[in-house]
Structure formats: C-alpha cells, structure tokens
Write a protein that holds these residues in place. Sequence first.
Motif, PDB file in Angstrom:
ATOM      1  N   GLY A 185       0.704  -1.063  -0.065  1.00 33.12           N
ATOM      2  CA  GLY A 185      -0.133  -0.114   0.215  1.00 33.12           C
ATOM      3  C   GLY A 185       0.740   1.294  -0.095  1.00 33.12           C
ATOM      4  O   GLY A 185       1.981   1.080  -0.322  1.00 33.12           O
ATOM      5  N   ILE A 186       0.134   2.389   0.111  1.00 31.82           N
ATOM      6  CA  ILE A 186       0.897   3.541   0.266  1.00 31.82           C
ATOM      7  C   ILE A 186       1.661   3.832   1.654  1.00 31.82           C
ATOM      8  O   ILE A 186       1.335   3.548   2.673  1.00 31.82           O
ATOM      9  CB  ILE A 186      -0.231   4.899   0.247  1.00 31.82           C
ATOM     10  CG1 ILE A 186      -0.841   4.773  -0.926  1.00 31.82           C
ATOM     11  CG2 ILE A 186       0.842   5.915   0.136  1.00 31.82           C
ATOM     12  CD1 ILE A 186      -1.932   5.744  -1.279  1.00 31.82           C
ATOM     13  N   ASP A 187       2.808   3.886   1.296  1.00 27.65           N
ATOM     14  CA  ASP A 187       3.947   4.237   2.480  1.00 27.65           C
ATOM     15  C   ASP A 187       3.763   5.378   3.507  1.00 27.65           C
ATOM     16  O   ASP A 187       3.556   6.465   2.868  1.00 27.65           O
ATOM     17  CB  ASP A 187       5.268   4.546   1.949  1.00 27.65           C
ATOM     18  CG  ASP A 187       6.339   4.780   3.157  1.00 27.65           C
ATOM     19  OD1 ASP A 187       5.967   4.804   4.325  1.00 27.65           O
ATOM     20  OD2 ASP A 187       7.619   5.085   2.951  1.00 27.65           O
ATOM     21  N   GLU A 188       3.081   5.315   4.656  1.00 25.85           N
ATOM     22  CA  GLU A 188       2.592   6.449   5.324  1.00 25.85           C
ATOM     23  C   GLU A 188       3.726   7.642   5.676  1.00 25.85           C
ATOM     24  O   GLU A 188       3.179   8.648   5.762  1.00 25.85           O
ATOM     25  CB  GLU A 188       1.988   6.028   6.629  1.00 25.85           C
ATOM     26  CG  GLU A 188       0.598   5.182   6.164  1.00 25.85           C
ATOM     27  CD  GLU A 188      -0.193   4.915   7.684  1.00 25.85           C
ATOM     28  OE1 GLU A 188      -0.043   5.620   8.321  1.00 25.85           O
ATOM     29  OE2 GLU A 188      -0.705   3.750   7.878  1.00 25.85           O
ATOM     30  N   GLY A 190       6.806   8.070   3.708  1.00 29.47           N
ATOM     31  CA  GLY A 190       7.156   8.786   2.210  1.00 29.47           C
ATOM     32  C   GLY A 190       6.284   8.803   1.251  1.00 29.47           C
ATOM     33  O   GLY A 190       6.445   9.652   0.399  1.00 29.47           O
ATOM     34  N   GLY A 191       5.011   8.248   1.388  1.00 29.58           N
ATOM     35  CA  GLY A 191       3.969   8.539   0.403  1.00 29.58           C
ATOM     36  C   GLY A 191       4.214   7.826  -0.827  1.00 29.58           C
ATOM     37  O   GLY A 191       3.454   8.011  -1.754  1.00 29.58           O
ATOM     38  N   THR A 192       5.124   6.939  -0.984  1.00 32.60           N
ATOM     39  CA  THR A 192       5.456   6.028  -2.212  1.00 32.60           C
ATOM     40  C   THR A 192       4.508   4.709  -2.260  1.00 32.60           C
ATOM     41  O   THR A 192       3.952   4.097  -1.371  1.00 32.60           O
ATOM     42  CB  THR A 192       6.871   5.465  -2.082  1.00 32.60           C
ATOM     43  OG1 THR A 192       7.200   4.980  -1.045  1.00 32.60           O
ATOM     44  CG2 THR A 192       7.847   6.734  -2.253  1.00 32.60           C
ATOM     45  N   MET A 193       4.061   4.258  -3.482  1.00 38.60           N
ATOM     46  CA  MET A 193       3.496   3.175  -3.526  1.00 38.60           C
ATOM     47  C   MET A 193       4.232   1.800  -3.306  1.00 38.60           C
ATOM     48  O   MET A 193       5.361   1.732  -4.040  1.00 38.60           O
ATOM     49  CB  MET A 193       2.813   3.191  -4.967  1.00 38.60           C
ATOM     50  CG  MET A 193       1.226   2.435  -4.705  1.00 38.60           C
ATOM     51  SD  MET A 193       0.028   3.370  -3.983  1.00 38.60           S
ATOM     52  CE  MET A 193      -0.099   4.661  -5.034  1.00 38.60           C
ATOM     53  N   ARG A 194       3.713   0.924  -2.547  1.00 36.49           N
ATOM     54  CA  ARG A 194       4.626  -0.393  -2.479  1.00 36.49           C
ATOM     55  C   ARG A 194       4.023  -1.616  -2.727  1.00 36.49           C
ATOM     56  O   ARG A 194       2.899  -1.834  -2.121  1.00 36.49           O
ATOM     57  CB  ARG A 194       5.213  -0.237  -1.225  1.00 36.49           C
ATOM     58  CG  ARG A 194       6.139   0.844  -0.515  1.00 36.49           C
ATOM     59  CD  ARG A 194       6.669   0.577   0.632  1.00 36.49           C
ATOM     60  NE  ARG A 194       5.770   0.636   1.737  1.00 36.49           N
ATOM     61  CZ  ARG A 194       6.005   0.507   2.926  1.00 36.49           C
ATOM     62  NH1 ARG A 194       7.593   1.045   3.374  1.00 36.49           N
ATOM     63  NH2 ARG A 194       5.316   0.515   3.824  1.00 36.49           N
ATOM     64  N   MET A 199      -2.870  -2.255  -8.581  1.00 37.72           N
ATOM     65  CA  MET A 199      -4.099  -2.538  -8.132  1.00 37.72           C
ATOM     66  C   MET A 199      -4.644  -1.268  -7.171  1.00 37.72           C
ATOM     67  O   MET A 199      -3.988  -1.159  -6.058  1.00 37.72           O
ATOM     68  CB  MET A 199      -4.390  -3.871  -7.286  1.00 37.72           C
ATOM     69  CG  MET A 199      -3.907  -5.123  -8.183  1.00 37.72           C
ATOM     70  SD  MET A 199      -4.033  -6.529  -7.028  1.00 37.72           S
ATOM     71  CE  MET A 199      -3.325  -7.827  -8.457  1.00 37.72           C
ATOM     72  N   PRO A 200      -5.738  -0.567  -7.646  1.00 38.75           N
ATOM     73  CA  PRO A 200      -5.902   0.700  -6.636  1.00 38.75           C
ATOM     74  C   PRO A 200      -6.765   0.200  -5.207  1.00 38.75           C
ATOM     75  O   PRO A 200      -6.378   0.764  -4.262  1.00 38.75           O
ATOM     76  CB  PRO A 200      -6.832   1.440  -7.290  1.00 38.75           C
ATOM     77  CG  PRO A 200      -7.468   0.471  -8.449  1.00 38.75           C
ATOM     78  CD  PRO A 200      -6.312  -0.549  -8.880  1.00 38.75           C
ATOM     79  N   GLU A 201      -7.163  -1.169  -5.415  1.00 39.69           N
ATOM     80  CA  GLU A 201      -7.727  -1.750  -4.231  1.00 39.69           C
ATOM     81  C   GLU A 201      -6.630  -2.073  -3.078  1.00 39.69           C
ATOM     82  O   GLU A 201      -7.013  -2.160  -1.909  1.00 39.69           O
ATOM     83  CB  GLU A 201      -8.374  -2.938  -4.443  1.00 39.69           C
ATOM     84  CG  GLU A 201      -9.760  -2.702  -5.348  1.00 39.69           C
ATOM     85  CD  GLU A 201      -9.121  -3.118  -6.720  1.00 39.69           C
ATOM     86  OE1 GLU A 201     -10.121  -3.284  -7.879  1.00 39.69           O
ATOM     87  OE2 GLU A 201      -7.941  -3.014  -7.100  1.00 39.69           O
ATOM     88  N   LEU A 202      -5.322  -2.066  -3.408  1.00 39.40           N
ATOM     89  CA  LEU A 202      -4.231  -2.301  -2.582  1.00 39.40           C
ATOM     90  C   LEU A 202      -3.647  -1.207  -1.743  1.00 39.40           C
ATOM     91  O   LEU A 202      -2.716  -1.233  -1.299  1.00 39.40           O
ATOM     92  CB  LEU A 202      -3.367  -3.510  -3.120  1.00 39.40           C
ATOM     93  CG  LEU A 202      -3.550  -4.758  -3.122  1.00 39.40           C
ATOM     94  CD1 LEU A 202      -2.460  -5.452  -3.953  1.00 39.40           C
ATOM     95  CD2 LEU A 202      -4.213  -5.331  -1.722  1.00 39.40           C
ATOM     96  N   GLN A 203      -3.869   0.093  -2.403  1.00 39.85           N
ATOM     97  CA  GLN A 203      -3.431   1.398  -2.076  1.00 39.85           C
ATOM     98  C   GLN A 203      -3.494   1.536  -0.552  1.00 39.85           C
ATOM     99  O   GLN A 203      -2.594   2.163  -0.012  1.00 39.85           O
ATOM    100  CB  GLN A 203      -4.010   2.496  -2.816  1.00 39.85           C
ATOM    101  CG  GLN A 203      -3.540   2.366  -4.239  1.00 39.85           C
ATOM    102  CD  GLN A 203      -4.133   3.664  -4.946  1.00 39.85           C
ATOM    103  OE1 GLN A 203      -4.612   4.557  -4.443  1.00 39.85           O
ATOM    104  NE2 GLN A 203      -3.795   3.660  -6.216  1.00 39.85           N
ATOM    105  N   GLY A 204      -4.751   1.157   0.025  1.00 43.21           N
ATOM    106  CA  GLY A 204      -4.975   1.110   1.375  1.00 43.21           C
ATOM    107  C   GLY A 204      -4.279   0.211   2.205  1.00 43.21           C
ATOM    108  O   GLY A 204      -4.483   0.217   3.583  1.00 43.21           O
ATOM    109  N   GLY A 205      -3.609  -0.603   1.629  1.00 41.24           N
ATOM    110  CA  GLY A 205      -2.857  -1.741   2.393  1.00 41.24           C
ATOM    111  C   GLY A 205      -3.789  -3.235   2.240  1.00 41.24           C
ATOM    112  O   GLY A 205      -4.948  -3.285   1.715  1.00 41.24           O
ATOM    113  N   VAL A 206      -3.376  -4.156   2.803  1.00 38.09           N
ATOM    114  CA  VAL A 206      -4.350  -5.419   2.777  1.00 38.09           C
ATOM    115  C   VAL A 206      -5.218  -5.357   4.142  1.00 38.09           C
ATOM    116  O   VAL A 206      -4.802  -5.101   5.057  1.00 38.09           O
ATOM    117  CB  VAL A 206      -3.122  -6.830   3.243  1.00 38.09           C
ATOM    118  CG1 VAL A 206      -3.886  -7.958   3.196  1.00 38.09           C
ATOM    119  CG2 VAL A 206      -2.170  -6.687   2.214  1.00 38.09           C
TER     120      VAL A 206
END
Length: 494
Positions: A185-188, A190-194, A199-206
């Motif tokens: 998801g998004i690194d809280e 640094g703000g980078t995507m990991r 998949m946009p559904e995973l941006q908030g994490g698992v």
Amino acid sequence: MDVISLGTIIDAAAAVLQLNILFWILIGVLIGFVFGAAPGLTATTGVAIATPLTFGASFEVAMALLLGIYSAGYFAGSIPAILINTPGAPGNAATALDGYRLARMGKADLAISLAVVASVIGGVFSIVVLMFAAPVLSNFALKFTSVEYFSLGLFGLICVSAVSGGSLAKGITGAAIGMFLGTIGIDEVGGTMRFTFGMPELQGGVPLIPTLIAFFAVAEMLLQASSHLDASLLPKQQIHRILRLPGLMISHSWLLLKSSLIGTFIGILPGTGPTIAAWIAYGQSGRRKAEEAEGEEIAAVRGVIAAESANNAVTGGALVPLLTLGIPGDTVTAVLIGALLIQGIDPGPFFIIEHGDLFAQILIILLIAAVMTLVLGLGARRILPKILTIPARILLPVIGVLCVAGGFAIHSIPFEVGIIAVLGIAGYILARFGFPMAPIVIGLVLGPIIEINLRNSLVANDMDPTVFITRPISAVLLIAIVVTLAWSARRSLR
C-alpha cells in the motif's frame, strides 16, 4: 483531580437506574452481541451505525445504547472464535487459538464460560481504574513517544512469535510474512506506493478483517476438508457447571489481574486497541509452561482467560485518554467523540471537572452493561456449542458462505472476497508445513506500527539508534524482548 464524590455517584445512579435507560442498555448489549459475533462486523461498526441515531436523544439514552454496544461487542467476537475458529473482531484472534482448541476437545461450553467471565472481570477492572486513576494514567501515557511505541509493538510481535506454537524460527518467519503484507500500500511516511502491482484496491494496504477470515477460518476449513472429517469424529460437547467457574477464576487470579492490567494500560495508549492488548496478554499467559506441567487443557484455559480479560479491559482504558485529554484510545472511542459532540460535550481535560455527573453516569452504564453481558453470555453458552454437532459436510460449506459474506459486508468490494480466497489458500499451505497463523496476522497488525514509529524515531533523533536504549521505558521493553527470545530458544533446545 479528586475522585468523584459519593453524592455525585448516587445522583448518577438515580439518573441511570430507570426502566427506559436499562432498556436501552439491554438493546445496546444485544446489538453488540450481533455485531461482535458476525465475522466482518465489529463493535466499531455497530457504534458507528448507531451514533447518528442518537440525534435528539438524551445523554443517558445515547450513552446507554452506544456503551452497551461497546461493552458487549468486544466480548461477542470470541463466540465465533471459539466455535468455528473465526474471530468476530481482530481483538478476538488470540482467543481463537485456545478457545477453538477447547471446542475440539468437546469443551466449548467451558471456553465460552471462561470468555464471558474473563471479559466481564477485565471490563469491570478497567472501569475501576477509569474511576480512580484516569488523570494519573493518562499523564503517564503522554510520555510514550514514537520510540516507546516501536518497542511496545516489537515486544508484542516477539511475544506472539515465541508462544504461538511450533518452533521459534517458524514463529518469527510467520511474523516476517505478516510484516511484509503490512508494507503493501501507500507508505505513510514517504508517500510512495509499495507492492500494489497497479491494483488501486491495495493502495490502502491489505485489509485486516478479510485477512483474519482467510488465515483463521478459510485455512482451518481447508485443513478440515483435507482430513476428510466425518460427523462421527466431531466431539460430544461436555456441560461445564457454572458453580465451578469461581474456583477456576480464583486459581488463575494472578493471570486475570496481570492480563487486565495489560489490557487497561494498552487501552490508555492512544491508537493501540484490543488487538495488541490481547496478543501481549496471551504471550504473557504462561500457557506453554502450563502445557508442559499440567496438560493442554489447562494451557488452553490460561490462553482464553488472558486474551479475553485483556481484550475487554481495553474498554475502560481507552476511555481514559478520551475523557481526560480528548484523544481516542481506540477506534470505538474515536467514534464516541462524535457521539459526545452531538450531545454538545467537548471531551478533554475539563470534562470530568465540569461534568462529573456525566462521567459517573458513564461508569455506571459500563458496569450495568458488563452485568448484562455476563448474564446473557452465560445464558446462551449451552445453546451456542450445538453448532459443533452439525455434520462437517454441512458445517464447512456454511462457514465458507459466512466467510464470503463477512468479507464482502465490510466495504461491499468483491476484491476483498478474492483476498480471502488467495490468503486462505496461502494460509492452508503454510499450516500444512507447520507455520502458526497467529504471528502472520499479528505481523500484519503491528508491522505498520513498528515501521512507522521506527522511522519517525530515527528521523526525530538525527538517525541515532541509541535513543531506543537511552529512554527508560523503551529500554525496559527491549530487555523484555531479549529475555523472551532467550527463554523461547532455551525451551526449543530442551
């Protein structure tokens, strides 16, 4: 601040002990049972849904409904955890380990009885702490910086990895898998995507609840199906007499006190909640030593008592920072801020001073809700285990449907049902190789907390790692981690 006066308590009792207020407490407790016991729904969901309904209601009615849901919802998640190995809420995941083990021994009645009584004792203990020590404890909690939160999170993770069964190496590996899932998801910071793979559904994490359902329910369901479990192999459930419970609780009184203290203290720390409290208490339950000395049943009893008393002790503890600092201790109290604002009350340092009568009403409502939870929980304990008498060929598909429904009900996103399927299969494969599920799940919960606070601590202290041993609270927690690892390694070698 002095403890509220006896006269204030008497006036508050007179305001609360009315038939309509007791009725709303009962309604709240019943709703809490439903939301807590349904996988995918939680006490937070129940309180969030009910809060808008309190517009126009009196303070007593609003708090009766919401605190009833709050109190009962934390316990009710243990019901599916014990009966079908599916935690109703993240805070009940630790209960599933030994509660379900007791159910498979034919002692689901005992497990539910223990969960009810331990939950109520933990809840009442936290109410007493809330009454007498709220300002003092909240001031102590303010001493926790990102340094202490990192050490506390790491301590909880090591505890679970060391005592969850199997080898220490597999426990730590499972925790590492969970921590990896937590990086998605998004690194809280640094703000980078990991690791989202577009998949946009995973941006908030698992998502946590689908993960719980996958690793605890689906993996277990696949294990049972692969073992060709027949209805004749299902254990006949034994009846546990209520009169034996006091003696059992007295014999584990120190464990109850210690776990309740852990739950209350963790609840006081803003942003922690029942999941961390239950796992840390479970890790400190001494169940492994008890299993070696007294057998698997006593070890399982200790595990259930520790997890549930700590889980419910969070309720009173989390209200401490809310009512003294205006800071929510967990997700439910974050919702309760909105409920108090609806009543025109601004929670914060002056709440207890200016509204001592309302504070006393909250204490009494919590106490009555705990009593109702005890009565209803013990009253239903002999009916609920009948679920286990259903033939496996019928029960397993029903559990599968509940898993899918519970996963979809959270956000109504089909993707999360897919998460349940994928992680459920992965959990089944790991379980076949002897990896415990608990460290994986708690790694997902604590991984982001550990990472964020580690990075924030280093950035705030010029990348100096010695800050973790120069701050006293952090140093004590790190020493406890070393002792836990040494004890576990010694046990494995023996």
